[in-house]
Write an enzyme that holds these catalytic residues in place. Structure first.
Site, mmCIF file in Angstrom:
data_model
loop_
_atom_site.group_PDB
_atom_site.id
_atom_site.type_symbol
_atom_site.label_atom_id
_atom_site.label_comp_id
_atom_site.label_asym_id
_atom_site.label_seq_id
_atom_site.Cartn_x
_atom_site.Cartn_y
_atom_site.Cartn_z
ATOM 1 N N SER A 535 8.027 -4.210 6.879
ATOM 2 C CA SER A 535 7.783 -4.657 5.481
ATOM 3 C C SER A 535 9.129 -5.324 4.967
ATOM 4 O O SER A 535 9.820 -6.094 5.444
ATOM 5 C CB SER A 535 7.105 -3.693 4.970
ATOM 6 O OG SER A 535 6.750 -4.150 3.680
ATOM 7 N N ASP A 620 -3.349 -8.502 6.207
ATOM 8 C CA ASP A 620 -2.366 -7.824 5.535
ATOM 9 C C ASP A 620 -2.503 -8.360 4.047
ATOM 10 O O ASP A 620 -2.028 -9.690 4.128
ATOM 11 C CB ASP A 620 -0.797 -7.895 5.962
ATOM 12 C CG ASP A 620 0.051 -7.179 5.746
ATOM 13 O OD1 ASP A 620 0.048 -6.646 4.549
ATOM 14 O OD2 ASP A 620 1.155 -6.814 6.257
ATOM 15 N N HIS A 655 -1.751 -4.303 6.409
ATOM 16 C CA HIS A 655 -0.112 -3.874 6.446
ATOM 17 C C HIS A 655 0.274 -2.589 7.290
ATOM 18 O O HIS A 655 1.390 -2.395 7.836
ATOM 19 C CB HIS A 655 0.302 -3.750 5.070
ATOM 20 C CG HIS A 655 1.522 -3.548 4.684
ATOM 21 N ND1 HIS A 655 2.349 -4.628 4.958
ATOM 22 C CD2 HIS A 655 2.569 -2.749 4.218
ATOM 23 C CE1 HIS A 655 3.698 -4.547 4.692
ATOM 24 N NE2 HIS A 655 3.664 -3.363 4.058
#
Length: 683
Positions: A535, A620, A655
């Site tokens: 991320s 995501d 995610h």
């Protein structure tokens, strides 16, 4: 290479993006259109290519997976948590991917009552995640929510625990936060907008249609998220509204849920605060004229800022992380010398003591503590060598009881491993902590493979926690290191401020300094150095390999946030406006130019890059799949080396990657196999 194993072609007609008189040409903008069959075909072609390249590692992947699985006690039980006359716990069973949530009444010897079996809820689903799991105050009802595609858009259900029948209504597009009122029939929930921002709070009466729900608050400002919860005292329901730097909170008597919420303190730009309750006061953790936060209290009858009274003043060398309130005790969490600490204070005498921890680097987390009238604080302690250990701490006698240490099967011996806190020095002479773990006997000869991770964004500290999966690296001679770089809060709030906005590059140069230090101290060499981040940690990976590609041999970037400017200029995307208070608003030319100077996608150049594995999740909501996909394509266009570049997109997840403990282990085994292959590690 076999011609059938060539990566797919991605370049198409360029999109010209212009702002502040600056033109950016994006050859891969077309990948944003998920409705375009060519996009799915391209991602699948990349997956086919990745699968072909990784085919020779299949046996290593299998060995790693079986190795990691063999250390896990598949049939296991959490430490039961008492609330009133019930004991709540979850358990796992061998061969089942998800948890089973249970309770027993009055005694742990009583008959088990299964509340939710996630495995049954997940049947037929490629992905499953449990969101809300909240028992009503009278223990007769359960509210729970599920996400079945990784989009983090949850559907909320209500289960009657007397009949085990679902209520007829379900509520879609809900978020994580939730609160029961004390009447056991009124609930409060948050709903998300098209950009996945929780922006509305509703009140719902059980056994009524969603269409009858009362809208309590609609937060129109795109930079604010809305959440709801209950104080541990169960006296008040708190509605919290916050951006990255500003807070606002409202309170409601939990016994009168149809009344209106009252405001604590109207939002003031740059002032954050969080609320809890004790007796006649609200307790308020705030950064008002206190960069490291302070603790205030205010009468419930007049809680606005002019009535705040100091409980713990601001301290330059200690950051107040939060508090936990019990009937007789105030628990104070802070960070000192880069480590988390806890202090217990008695309300009646103000007498206090610290809870001590034994290792040079560790992590500490409050556990589940639903009881208000108790002397017991449950917490979890762990370190890079100590498995997660659940303690019950008696706040009256200052003693602790180990309730459970996570069992590592296969004969793990803690004494065979060592952890340390090292200190690197940044270019500006700032000292940077590094947590490391290694097998005892490891020599500092520059020949050890080293796995270095970091994050450094949003003020989130990187915790030095145990993972039995790390043993698959450590037992192969790896050193594992965590760089506690600026952008987190390891060394206080200023540590965060010094790694955001126009200071963001400190995050990247700190990480590079940590890598250089580890090399200079002979822990490893550039040819043996693997780095990993996800991320915003994936942004870190992208930035450092643009700046110093020769420093790293292998890079894993999970769901990397790499197309920074284009993403946060698009206000239809989740988090975009909120991100302006982390990175800066690119509509401002100063911020635009600074972000552009480090944005990984915008700074790909014609040069050599390390071996690189990039992952993405098609669903995501936080980092859209096209960011890693575009970045991989642009890297292929510009890089001039013969190193490998793989893009792996999970076509049914978000995610966090695959759901379920088995599929998650397979994903990790894949990443470790990639690292082994391109570091030249024998399986």
């Amino acid at each position: 290479m076999n011609q059938n194993n060539l990566p797919p072609t991605a370049k198409k007609e360029p999109q010209i993006l212009e702002l502040h008189g600056d033109k950016r040409i994006d050859n891969y903008f077309w990948m944003r259109d998920i409705e375009n069959p060519e996009v799915i075909a391209y991602l699948e072609a990349e997956n086919t290519y990745t699968e072909a390249i990784m085919q020779p590692t299949k046996m290593v992947q299998k060995q790693l997976y079986e190795q990691m699985l063999s250390r896990i006690k598949e049939t296991d039980l959490s430490v039961p948590v008492r609330k009133d006359n019930y004991y709540y716990y979850s358990r796992t069973e061998e061969g089942k991917a998800y948890a089973i949530h249970c309770r027993k009444k009055d005694s742990l010897d009583a008959k088990e009552e299964i509340l939710i079996d996630e495995n049954k809820l997940a049947e037929g689903q490629e992905y499953f995640s449990l969101g809300v799991f909240q028992i009503s105050p009278n223990h007769e009802l359960l509210a729970y929510s599920v996400d079945t595609n990784g989009s983090e858009r949850y559907t909320l259900y209500f289960l009657d625990l007397k009949t085990y029948k679902l209520y007829p209504e379900s509520i879609s597009d809900t978020y994580y936060s939730f609160a029961w009122a004390n009447d056991n029939k009124t609930i409060f929930y948050t709903q998300i907008d098209e950009a996945n921002r929780p922006y509305k709070l509703f009140r719902h009466q059980l056994a009524t249609s969603e269409q009858q729900d009362k809208l309590i608050h609609h937060e129109a400002d795109d930079s604010y998220f809305l959440s709801v919860g209950m104080t541990r005292s169960e006296a008040y329901i708190i509605m919290s509204i916050g951006s990255q730097v500003t807070s606002e909170a409202y309170y409601l008597d939990a016994n009168t849920p149809t009344n209106s919420f009252a405001i604590i303190q109207p939002r003031i730009q740059g002032i954050e605060y969080e609320i809890d309750h004790h007796g006649d006061y609200f307790y308020i953790v705030t950064n008002d004229d206190a960069i490291n936060f302070k603790l205030m209290k205010a009468p419930i009858t007049s809680p606005s800022k002019e009535n705040w009274q100091t409980v713990i003043p601001h301290r330059d060398d200690i950051m107040l992380s939060g508090i936990s309130i019990f009937a007789k005790y105030l628990v104070i969490y802070d960070r000192r010398n880069s480590l988390p600490c806890a202090t217990v204070r008695k309300f009646d005498t103000d007498e206090e003591h610290n809870i001590s921890f034994p290792e040079p680097t560790y992590a500490f987390f409050e556990g589940s503590n639903p009881e208000y009238h108790t002397n017991i604080l449950r917490f979890t302690y762990t370190s890079l060598v100590t498995p997660p250990s659940v303690f019950d701490y008696d706040m009256e006698t200052n003693t602790r009881e180990l309730k459970k240490e996570a069992e590592v099967l296969g004969g793990y011996e803690k004494a065979e491993y060592a952890s340390e806190m090292l200190i690197a020095t940044a270019n500006d002479s700032t000292t940077i902590p590094i947590s490391i773990v290694y097998k005892k006997g490891t020599l500092k000869n520059g020949e050890n493979p080293l796995y270095l991770t970091g994050y450094g964004s949003y003020g989130y500290p990187s915790s030095a926690t145990f993972s039995s999966n790390n043993l698959s690296l450590l037992d192969k001679g790896f050193v594992i290191a965590i760089a506690h770089i600026r952008g987190g809060t390891e060394k206080g709030r200023k540590w965060y401020e010094d790694g955001k906005f126009l200071n963001k590059k400190n995050t990247f140069t700190d990480f590079i300094s940590c890598a250089e230090y580890l090399i200079n101290q002979k822990w490893t060499s550039s040819e043996k150095l693997a780095i990993s981040g996800g991320s915003a940690g994936g942004l870190l990976m992208g930035a450092v390999i643009n700046m110093r590609p020769e420093l790293f041999k292998v890079v894993v970037a999970d769901v990397p946030f790499v197309d920074v400017i284009t993403t946060i200029l698009d206000t239809s995307l989740p988090l975009s406006v909120l991100e302006w208070e982390e990175w800066g608003n690119p509509n401002d030319k100063t911020y635009y130019e600074y972000i552009k100077s480090y944005s990984p996608y915008d700074n790909v150049e014609v040069k050599n890059y390390p071996n690189l594995l990039i992952t993405a999740g098609l669903n995501d909501p936080r980092v859209k799949y096209w960011e890693p996909a575009k970045w991989a394509a642009k890297l292929r266009e510009f890089k001039i080396d013969n190193n490998i570049l793989l893009l792996k997109t999970n076509m049914g997840a978000g995610h966090g990657g695959a759901s379920g403990r088995y599929e998650s282990l397979k994903e990790l085994a894949f990443e470790y196999a990639f690292i082994f292959k391109w570091l030249g590690i024998n399986s």
